[in-house]
Design a protein around this motif. Sequence first.
Motif, PDB file in Angstrom:
ATOM      1  N   SER A 159      27.072   1.908  20.463  1.00 34.50           N
ATOM      2  CA  SER A 159      28.121   2.654  21.782  1.00 34.50           C
ATOM      3  C   SER A 159      29.391   2.618  21.904  1.00 34.50           C
ATOM      4  O   SER A 159      30.289   3.668  22.486  1.00 34.50           O
ATOM      5  CB  SER A 159      28.241   1.133  22.987  1.00 34.50           C
ATOM      6  OG  SER A 159      28.604   0.387  22.667  1.00 34.50           O
TER       7      SER A 159
ATOM      8  N   LYS B 296      30.497   6.607  22.240  1.00 34.85           N
ATOM      9  CA  LYS B 296      31.964   6.263  23.632  1.00 34.85           C
ATOM     10  C   LYS B 296      32.817   7.697  22.957  1.00 34.85           C
ATOM     11  O   LYS B 296      33.312   8.029  23.022  1.00 34.85           O
ATOM     12  CB  LYS B 296      32.892   5.226  23.339  1.00 34.85           C
ATOM     13  CG  LYS B 296      33.775   5.888  24.148  1.00 34.85           C
ATOM     14  CD  LYS B 296      34.641   3.947  25.148  1.00 34.85           C
ATOM     15  CE  LYS B 296      35.713   3.855  25.793  1.00 34.85           C
ATOM     16  NZ  LYS B 296      35.405   4.332  26.981  1.00 34.85           N
TER      17      LYS B 296
ATOM     18  N   LYS C  16      27.057  11.656  28.300  1.00 32.07           N
ATOM     19  CA  LYS C  16      26.032  10.376  27.671  1.00 32.07           C
ATOM     20  C   LYS C  16      25.222  10.782  27.533  1.00 32.07           C
ATOM     21  O   LYS C  16      24.895  10.110  26.055  1.00 32.07           O
ATOM     22  CB  LYS C  16      26.300   8.893  29.234  1.00 32.07           C
ATOM     23  CG  LYS C  16      27.573   8.586  29.968  1.00 32.07           C
ATOM     24  CD  LYS C  16      27.476   7.979  30.540  1.00 32.07           C
ATOM     25  CE  LYS C  16      29.376   6.852  31.484  1.00 32.07           C
ATOM     26  NZ  LYS C  16      29.826   6.105  30.025  1.00 32.07           N
TER      27      LYS C  16
ATOM     28  N   VAL D 199      25.188   1.870  26.573  1.00 21.24           N
ATOM     29  CA  VAL D 199      26.419   2.222  27.264  1.00 21.24           C
ATOM     30  C   VAL D 199      27.013   0.783  27.163  1.00 21.24           C
ATOM     31  O   VAL D 199      27.981   0.843  28.088  1.00 21.24           O
ATOM     32  CB  VAL D 199      25.968   2.236  28.589  1.00 21.24           C
ATOM     33  CG1 VAL D 199      25.173   3.929  28.270  1.00 21.24           C
ATOM     34  CG2 VAL D 199      24.679   1.349  29.283  1.00 21.24           C
TER      35      VAL D 199
ATOM     36  N   ALA E 115      21.458   6.305  30.829  1.00 25.99           N
ATOM     37  CA  ALA E 115      22.378   7.114  30.845  1.00 25.99           C
ATOM     38  C   ALA E 115      21.606   9.064  31.535  1.00 25.99           C
ATOM     39  O   ALA E 115      22.576   8.781  32.148  1.00 25.99           O
ATOM     40  CB  ALA E 115      22.475   8.238  29.123  1.00 25.99           C
TER      41      ALA E 115
END
Length: 451
Positions: free
Chosen positions: A47, A51, A63, A271, A395
């Motif tokens: 993650s 990002k 995403k 996430v 996502a």
Amino acid sequence: MSESTRSTTAGVSARDGRAAGRAPNRWVILVCAILVQLSIGSVYAWSVFAKALQSEEAFGWSKAKAAVPFSVVLGMIFIGSFVGGRLQDRRGPRVVAMVGGVIYSIGVIMASFATNADMFWLLVLGYGVIGGFGLGMVYIVPIAMLQKWFPDKPGLITGLAVAGFGFGAVITAPVGQALIDNSPSQPTRAFLWLGIAYLVALLIGTTFFANPPAGAAATATTEAADDDKAVDAVSGERDFAVDEALRTPQWYLLTLILTMSVTAGISLIAVAAGSATDIAGYSKTAAASLVGILAVFNGGGRILWGWLSDMVGKMPAFLGILGIQAVCLLLIPHASNTALFAVLAALIYTCYGGAFGTMPSTAGKFFGVKNVGAIYGLMLVGWSIGGVIGPLLIASLIGDSKSYTRGFTIIGIITIVAMVIPLITRKPHHGAGAAAGTHRAGADRGAGAAH
């Protein structure tokens, strides 16, 4: 234990002592297994990279697109673990784990050359396909190997073995973020140094891998059978062949439990950094640090639930694992307080890791440890299915509108429904699925009379 068995064991132990350089004691092997799992467990820091890849300063991916390499890794784990589980029975754990480690490291290093948004395919091929395959080969080896070394405490030991995998992101998340900060427009460059570090650690750790001498394993199993908790170690339920296990409904139920637990936990893990920022207001650096801290709970949960499962039973443990994840998923999109978010995330990570700490010993308890590498390796298809579905589903549900409430609520409800599975799962009957094995004929007849 008979005198002849003691004599045989002593002879094997003596030969093993002369080969101590190749086969160290079981505690040394356990430490090396944890080192190996730490290296490949870095995948849970994804993650942080996801990002960075979404940043306009870097590649500006969505995403969903940033989740693809992670999903491909988890999808390939099943293939790698299946191959590794079968090969280690023929070639031994050292060579299989070492080859898998080299493949994994090469895949990560390849990903470092995907230096612009148009090289998405290289990131997927290197980190996802090649890295995921190698990861699967390595991952399954310590789990099968250590159950043979520690038949007296399978839940705790497999929990420790896979704890390293959960702890991997503790190191990789902050180190990866620091490397990304050095080149924010090309975050994939971090994979070069990480891949080299993984290669060194994996080569060192796998050098000490070895199966126990047959006599020593038999001695430990016989001694464990004196305990009332290990009475089934001498029953016809033990040592299913792979095809025999696949003919039982229990194999599919256990695989489904693993699939649902993975889907629940990975939906947050995929996430985690973005969720911490968007829901609870963490800064980019604080979110990366949180991901590293949460990895402690991922690893710790594998030990905790592995130990608890030996105490309370396997299915009650899975009931708790799924139930806690479900409640926390329903609550976490409303956790705008940073401390509350961290607590709920930590519980999800603990239970997610707990499934991996508990399932290997469950497979050994249900089907025996002789072929557990291949049997559990096949069960890891649940990891791959959940690992593909979870990140892509969360996502798509969150979307660019950042609908965290919708995403986590839907997955939380699905997890509540999944709690039915442990309630209906029981160990196979004596000799189940083994009627075709002539070596089990006596046990099968005894089981038939008993029932």
